[in-house]
Write a protein that holds these residues in place. Structure first.
Motif, PDB file in Angstrom:
ATOM      1  N   THR A 232       0.858  -1.189   0.000  1.00 13.12           N
ATOM      2  CA  THR A 232       0.000   0.000   0.000  1.00 13.12           C
ATOM      3  C   THR A 232       0.886   1.227   0.000  1.00 13.12           C
ATOM      4  O   THR A 232       1.707   1.417   0.891  1.00 13.12           O
ATOM      5  CB  THR A 232      -0.918   0.004   1.236  1.00 13.12           C
ATOM      6  OG1 THR A 232      -1.732  -1.168   1.210  1.00 13.12           O
ATOM      7  CG2 THR A 232      -1.812   1.235   1.230  1.00 13.12           C
ATOM      8  N   MET A 233       0.724   2.083  -1.004  1.00 15.05           N
ATOM      9  CA  MET A 233       1.584   3.244  -1.150  1.00 15.05           C
ATOM     10  C   MET A 233       1.003   4.462  -0.434  1.00 15.05           C
ATOM     11  O   MET A 233      -0.210   4.571  -0.229  1.00 15.05           O
ATOM     12  CB  MET A 233       1.768   3.570  -2.631  1.00 15.05           C
ATOM     13  CG  MET A 233       2.417   2.463  -3.444  1.00 15.05           C
ATOM     14  SD  MET A 233       2.633   2.933  -5.176  1.00 15.05           S
ATOM     15  CE  MET A 233       3.821   4.285  -5.023  1.00 15.05           C
ATOM     16  N   ALA A 234       1.885   5.367  -0.073  1.00 22.31           N
ATOM     17  CA  ALA A 234       1.451   6.657   0.466  1.00 22.31           C
ATOM     18  C   ALA A 234       0.841   7.491  -0.661  1.00 22.31           C
ATOM     19  O   ALA A 234       0.968   7.173  -1.852  1.00 22.31           O
ATOM     20  CB  ALA A 234       2.641   7.392   1.072  1.00 22.31           C
TER      21      ALA A 234
ATOM     22  N   PRO B 138      -2.492   4.545  -4.432  1.00 26.96           N
ATOM     23  CA  PRO B 138      -2.423   3.221  -5.076  1.00 26.96           C
ATOM     24  C   PRO B 138      -2.238   2.078  -4.074  1.00 26.96           C
ATOM     25  O   PRO B 138      -1.616   2.233  -3.008  1.00 26.96           O
ATOM     26  CB  PRO B 138      -1.189   3.328  -5.979  1.00 26.96           C
ATOM     27  CG  PRO B 138      -0.682   4.744  -5.816  1.00 26.96           C
ATOM     28  CD  PRO B 138      -1.228   5.238  -4.523  1.00 26.96           C
ATOM     29  N   ILE B 139      -2.762   0.908  -4.438  1.00 28.31           N
ATOM     30  CA  ILE B 139      -2.509  -0.354  -3.747  1.00 28.31           C
ATOM     31  C   ILE B 139      -2.127  -1.371  -4.816  1.00 28.31           C
ATOM     32  O   ILE B 139      -2.837  -1.515  -5.821  1.00 28.31           O
ATOM     33  CB  ILE B 139      -3.731  -0.854  -2.965  1.00 28.31           C
ATOM     34  CG1 ILE B 139      -4.141   0.149  -1.883  1.00 28.31           C
ATOM     35  CG2 ILE B 139      -3.447  -2.218  -2.333  1.00 28.31           C
ATOM     36  CD1 ILE B 139      -5.418  -0.225  -1.165  1.00 28.31           C
ATOM     37  N   ASN B 140      -1.014  -2.090  -4.611  1.00 27.03           N
ATOM     38  CA  ASN B 140      -0.550  -3.091  -5.567  1.00 27.03           C
ATOM     39  C   ASN B 140      -0.539  -4.460  -4.893  1.00 27.03           C
ATOM     40  O   ASN B 140      -0.034  -4.609  -3.778  1.00 27.03           O
ATOM     41  CB  ASN B 140       0.850  -2.749  -6.071  1.00 27.03           C
ATOM     42  CG  ASN B 140       0.866  -1.387  -6.750  1.00 27.03           C
ATOM     43  OD1 ASN B 140       0.079  -1.135  -7.653  1.00 27.03           O
ATOM     44  ND2 ASN B 140       1.737  -0.494  -6.295  1.00 27.03           N
TER      45      ASN B 140
ATOM     46  N   VAL C 118      -2.162  -6.826  -9.548  1.00 32.09           N
ATOM     47  CA  VAL C 118      -3.395  -6.047  -9.513  1.00 32.09           C
ATOM     48  C   VAL C 118      -3.032  -4.640  -9.038  1.00 32.09           C
ATOM     49  O   VAL C 118      -2.548  -4.460  -7.922  1.00 32.09           O
ATOM     50  CB  VAL C 118      -4.439  -6.686  -8.564  1.00 32.09           C
ATOM     51  CG1 VAL C 118      -5.693  -5.818  -8.518  1.00 32.09           C
ATOM     52  CG2 VAL C 118      -4.785  -8.083  -9.033  1.00 32.09           C
ATOM     53  N   HIS C 119      -3.238  -3.670  -9.908  1.00 37.12           N
ATOM     54  CA  HIS C 119      -2.903  -2.267  -9.622  1.00 37.12           C
ATOM     55  C   HIS C 119      -4.215  -1.509  -9.428  1.00 37.12           C
ATOM     56  O   HIS C 119      -4.931  -1.230 -10.386  1.00 37.12           O
ATOM     57  CB  HIS C 119      -2.100  -1.702 -10.803  1.00 37.12           C
ATOM     58  CG  HIS C 119      -1.774  -0.246 -10.685  1.00 37.12           C
ATOM     59  ND1 HIS C 119      -1.238   0.317  -9.550  1.00 37.12           N
ATOM     60  CD2 HIS C 119      -1.904   0.777 -11.588  1.00 37.12           C
ATOM     61  CE1 HIS C 119      -1.068   1.618  -9.757  1.00 37.12           C
ATOM     62  NE2 HIS C 119      -1.470   1.918 -10.970  1.00 37.12           N
ATOM     63  N   ARG C 120      -4.541  -1.223  -8.144  1.00 35.59           N
ATOM     64  CA  ARG C 120      -5.791  -0.540  -7.812  1.00 35.59           C
ATOM     65  C   ARG C 120      -5.468   0.886  -7.374  1.00 35.59           C
ATOM     66  O   ARG C 120      -4.562   1.100  -6.573  1.00 35.59           O
ATOM     67  CB  ARG C 120      -6.531  -1.279  -6.694  1.00 35.59           C
ATOM     68  CG  ARG C 120      -7.869  -0.650  -6.323  1.00 35.59           C
ATOM     69  CD  ARG C 120      -8.560  -1.464  -5.226  1.00 35.59           C
ATOM     70  NE  ARG C 120      -9.834  -0.879  -4.869  1.00 35.59           N
ATOM     71  CZ  ARG C 120     -10.017   0.092  -3.984  1.00 35.59           C
ATOM     72  NH1 ARG C 120      -8.962   0.596  -3.363  1.00 35.59           N
ATOM     73  NH2 ARG C 120     -11.219   0.568  -3.722  1.00 35.59           N
ATOM     74  N   VAL C 121      -6.208   1.859  -7.912  1.00 32.48           N
ATOM     75  CA  VAL C 121      -5.897   3.269  -7.668  1.00 32.48           C
ATOM     76  C   VAL C 121      -7.168   4.018  -7.282  1.00 32.48           C
ATOM     77  O   VAL C 121      -8.225   3.820  -7.897  1.00 32.48           O
ATOM     78  CB  VAL C 121      -5.291   3.932  -8.930  1.00 32.48           C
ATOM     79  CG1 VAL C 121      -4.828   5.348  -8.613  1.00 32.48           C
ATOM     80  CG2 VAL C 121      -4.146   3.106  -9.469  1.00 32.48           C
ATOM     81  N   GLU C 122      -7.070   4.839  -6.261  1.00 31.17           N
ATOM     82  CA  GLU C 122      -8.126   5.803  -5.933  1.00 31.17           C
ATOM     83  C   GLU C 122      -7.608   7.196  -6.255  1.00 31.17           C
ATOM     84  O   GLU C 122      -6.554   7.607  -5.754  1.00 31.17           O
ATOM     85  CB  GLU C 122      -8.491   5.721  -4.444  1.00 31.17           C
ATOM     86  CG  GLU C 122      -9.196   4.435  -4.033  1.00 31.17           C
ATOM     87  CD  GLU C 122     -10.602   4.328  -4.577  1.00 31.17           C
ATOM     88  OE1 GLU C 122     -11.173   5.381  -4.949  1.00 31.17           O
ATOM     89  OE2 GLU C 122     -11.130   3.210  -4.646  1.00 31.17           O
TER      90      GLU C 122
END
Length: 408
Positions: A85-87, A109-111, A125-129
């Motif tokens: 989980t990225m900042a 982003p969460i990868n 899986v590259h999920r982005v808000e």
């Protein structure tokens, strides 16, 4: 009645939020409607293209770090097989309608990895808000205060990235020290010429996941050899220190004991006085060449494998007892004698060679048996390399592995 087939591509498209699928080479495989709409890209713009060809850093901003931070996160997922989980990231995007104009955007982003049956990462899986509008709305509602908050969030995220980088460097230094200590504690044995023996230590990919495993070989009188492997619970320098104490203690006990069970009993008593030695597993095998026999005892460790010259594999699993310090009271340990024939091969290993997350240990033992049968004609040095190649994940194991191969 059979279960209805699930259209997983339709599921991907229906997922709320921005979701894309990438190969380990960071090439787009697919993306859902939200991802395409919010990024301003079509499916044809994405599928089959390298991620950072589609979304490079803003060339007008020398301090831009979005692409570099995202690539570092994705590489961590590939190396470790763990979600990252990225900042909050500022990652500007070029307008397709107005080439050369870069729009200031903020993302969260969460990868996550998709693993195959062997534990290898086969998809990301590259999920982005996107939170750009949220930050802008706060700016419109609160004026200067919101703009200060925006800057503060960005600054905090940069500070967090710097802290993470310092931690990564510290972990890397610890890994280097731990591996150097491991090399010093696990020297290549100098055995008599008639012992065809290969030893391997394969460190884990993670900086903190090294130095719990060991091997030991002790020449005994009368053409006999005591060979052992063990695995300390824990990682890093602390585990390396415990490993060194237990290895030395078992080496000494093997020289004066009547057999492997007695040596492990002495090691179990010693382990009670060593912090961090609880629940350590170990297995010891005494080889008697004149008698063509093996005598073995195990303290909760995966069973050694005896590869017959014809390709059959027998696991030495009839003398297994709990790990060191696992019983409230000290007691004697079992040992079993097993005959062998000239040309057979004995293989001892730690659990990093066979165990995979979410998989029964028998599956890993089956893989080991098949690999041994396939490569049975190889000499120990080449057989050891073949086992590591066949059984360890391509991206690297998350646990270290010790391996001993002896042609009997």
């Amino acid at each position: 009645m059979s279960e209805p087939a699930i259209d997983y591509r339709a599921v991907l498209q229906a997922l709320p939020g921005m979701v894309a699928l990438l190969t380990p080479e960071l090439v787009y495989v697919d993306a859902n409607a939200d991802y395409m709409r919010n990024s301003g890209r079509t499916r044809e713009d994405l599928v089959g293209r390298y991620l950072f060809d589609v979304f490079p850093n803003n060339p007008n901003d020398p301090a831009a770090t979005g692409a570099g931070n995202l690539e570092a996160s994705l590489r961590r997922v590939i190396a470790t097989g763990e979600r990252d989980t990225m900042a909050l990231q500022r990652y500007d995007v070029e307008s397709l309608q107005r080439p050369g104009r870069w729009e200031q955007r903020y993302w969260s982003p969460i990868n996550a990895p998709v693993l195959d049956a062997e534990g290898r990462v086969v998809l990301l899986v590259h999920r982005v808000e996107e939170v750009t509008e949220l930050i802008r709305a706060r700016g419109r509602a609160a004026g200067d205060r919101a703009r200060v908050l925006e800057a503060e969030l960005y600054t905090r995220s940069r500070e967090l990235q710097e802290v993470n980088e310092r931690l990564r460097q510290a972990h890397a230094r610890e890994r280097e020290v731990a591996l150097a200590l491991q090399d010093a504690m696990l020297p290549v044995p100098h055995l008599a010429d008639h012992h065809q023996t290969a030893v391997r230590y394969q460190p884990a990919v993670g900086a903190l996941n090294v130095c719990g495993d060991w091997y030991d070989l002790v020449e005994l009188p009368g053409e006999r050899l005591a060979v052992a492997v063990g695995d300390v619970v824990g990682h890093g320098l602390a585990a390396a220190g415990v490993m060194g104490q237990l290895r030395s203690a078992l080496s000494a006990a093997s020289r004066v004991s009547a057999g492997p069970a007695q040596a492990l009993e002495a090691l179990g008593l010693y382990a009670r006085s060593v912090n961090g030695a609880e629940s350590t597993t170990a297995v010891s095998v005494h080889i008697d060449w004149p008698a063509l026999s093996l005598t073995y005892s195990s303290a909760g460790h995966p069973p050694p494998a005896l590869l017959r010259e014809g390709g059959a594999v027998a696991f030495l699993d009839r003398a297994t007892d709990p790990p060191l310090g696992a019983r409230p009271e000290h007691g004697s340990r079992p040992q079993v004698r097993q005959e062998f024939a000239g040309g057979d091969t004995l293989v001892l290993y730690t659990d990093g060679l066979i165990e995979r997350r979410g998989e029964d240990i028998d599956v890993g033992l089956g893989r080991l048996a098949r690999s041994l049968a396939t490569h049975r004609a190889l000499a120990p040095e080449r057989l050891a390399d073949a086992l590591l190649h066949d059984l360890l994940p391509v991206a690297g194991a998350t646990d270290d592995t010790a391996l001993v191969v002896i042609r009997l």
